[in-house]
Write a protein that holds these residues in place. Structure first.
Motif, mmCIF file in Angstrom:
data_model
loop_
_atom_site.group_PDB
_atom_site.id
_atom_site.type_symbol
_atom_site.label_atom_id
_atom_site.label_comp_id
_atom_site.label_asym_id
_atom_site.label_seq_id
_atom_site.Cartn_x
_atom_site.Cartn_y
_atom_site.Cartn_z
ATOM 1 N N MET A 1 0.843 -1.187 0.000
ATOM 2 C CA MET A 1 0.000 0.000 0.000
ATOM 3 C C MET A 1 0.888 1.250 0.000
ATOM 4 O O MET A 1 1.903 1.298 0.685
ATOM 5 N N ARG A 2 0.467 2.246 -0.765
ATOM 6 C CA ARG A 2 1.183 3.516 -0.798
ATOM 7 C C ARG A 2 0.206 4.606 -1.197
ATOM 8 O O ARG A 2 -0.895 4.338 -1.664
ATOM 9 N N GLN A 3 0.640 5.845 -1.036
ATOM 10 C CA GLN A 3 -0.210 6.973 -1.367
ATOM 11 C C GLN A 3 0.133 7.483 -2.768
ATOM 12 O O GLN A 3 1.301 7.534 -3.157
ATOM 13 N N LEU A 4 -0.919 7.849 -3.512
ATOM 14 C CA LEU A 4 -0.730 8.286 -4.889
ATOM 15 C C LEU A 4 -1.635 9.483 -5.158
ATOM 16 O O LEU A 4 -2.817 9.473 -4.812
ATOM 17 N N SER A 40 7.889 11.877 -8.763
ATOM 18 C CA SER A 40 6.822 10.953 -8.372
ATOM 19 C C SER A 40 5.836 10.740 -9.517
ATOM 20 O O SER A 40 5.856 11.466 -10.518
ATOM 21 N N GLU A 58 -1.485 4.204 -13.384
ATOM 22 C CA GLU A 58 -0.411 5.035 -12.846
ATOM 23 C C GLU A 58 0.372 5.657 -13.993
ATOM 24 O O GLU A 58 0.740 4.966 -14.955
ATOM 25 N N THR A 101 -4.897 5.963 -1.042
ATOM 26 C CA THR A 101 -4.036 4.837 -0.698
ATOM 27 C C THR A 101 -4.341 3.757 -1.718
ATOM 28 O O THR A 101 -5.512 3.393 -1.908
ATOM 29 N N GLU A 103 -3.220 0.077 -4.070
ATOM 30 C CA GLU A 103 -2.524 -1.213 -4.157
ATOM 31 C C GLU A 103 -2.149 -1.444 -5.615
ATOM 32 O O GLU A 103 -3.001 -1.346 -6.510
ATOM 33 N N GLU A 104 -0.895 -1.706 -5.869
ATOM 34 C CA GLU A 104 -0.433 -1.966 -7.235
ATOM 35 C C GLU A 104 -0.943 -3.326 -7.695
ATOM 36 O O GLU A 104 -0.947 -4.299 -6.940
#
Length: 210
Positions: A1-4, A40, A58, A101, A103-104
């Motif tokens: 999980m990461r912020q985008l 980014s 993305e 947040t 998920e790839e």
């Protein structure tokens, strides 16, 4: 999980696709500056039926092609992968733009060779009917569904369905079903046009023997 960071748009972008955008809203000008400063990426979730989709693409900023006195920009981007939104934020902390947040998502690239050849033949028929033969000639032998998705006459919802497919095999099946549906319609339209063109011409016909 990461912020985008997110840039919702009323379109579907497929992995590998290059997309040129004109940026004019202050929030997205800020987003572009942040991507440039931090090296980014950002996400484009399709805005469909009045809402932001939970699946998106993305994007990586390639370069700022032009900056206008007003602060507006022309930018070049490339799609690098897919993500699923787990938590959506209308504004990221201290920012004007939305984010999430995420998920790839992995990409299953295994294709069915027989389906590939069948799809290729049907795409050739489609482009012949539409007088777009050049598109077929430019099609690489090992094309993926993503490479032709924008050139099959799919609407936005159908393109999003293709984006949702979790494997190349599933995408092949969706393309094939679409082509099997539209080709007979287009062929009949061509026959109708030909009948209209011939109407009023002198006809050289052989009478039936009876």
């Amino acid at each position: 999980m990461r912020q985008l960071a997110l840039f919702p748009l009323n379109l579907v972008v497929f992995p590998g696709e290059k997309l040129n955008l004109h940026i004019f809203e202050p929030r997205y000008r800020q987003l572009v500056h942040d991507c440039l400063q931090d090296n980014s990426t950002f996400g484009i979730p399709p805005y469909i039926n009045g809402g932001v989709s939970m699946l998106g693409t993305e994007m990586r900023l390639l370069n700022i092609e032009k900056t206008y006195p007003s602060g507006e920009m022309d930018i070049r981007t490339r799609a690098v992968g897919l993500f699923r939104v787990r938590e959506f934020f209308h504004e990221l902390p201290g920012k004007l733009y939305a984010g999430a947040t995420v998920e790839e998502l992995p990409d299953d690239t295994a294709a069915d060779p027989a389906l590939h050849q069948q799809t290729r033949r049907m795409i050739e028929q489609l482009y012949d009917i539409l007088n777009l033969r050049r598109l077929f000639l430019d099609l690489p032998e090992n094309f993926r569904a993503y490479d032709v998705a924008h050139h099959l006459g799919l609407n936005t919802e159908q393109e999003y369905e293709l984006l949702e497919a979790t494997s190349e095999l599933e995408r092949q099946q969706l393309m094939l079903a679409h082509l099997e549906h539209i080709l007979p319609v287009l062929q009949e339209t061509e026959h109708l046009k030909e009948r209209v063109r011939l109407n009023g011409h002198f006809k050289n016909l052989t009478p039936p023997a009876f």
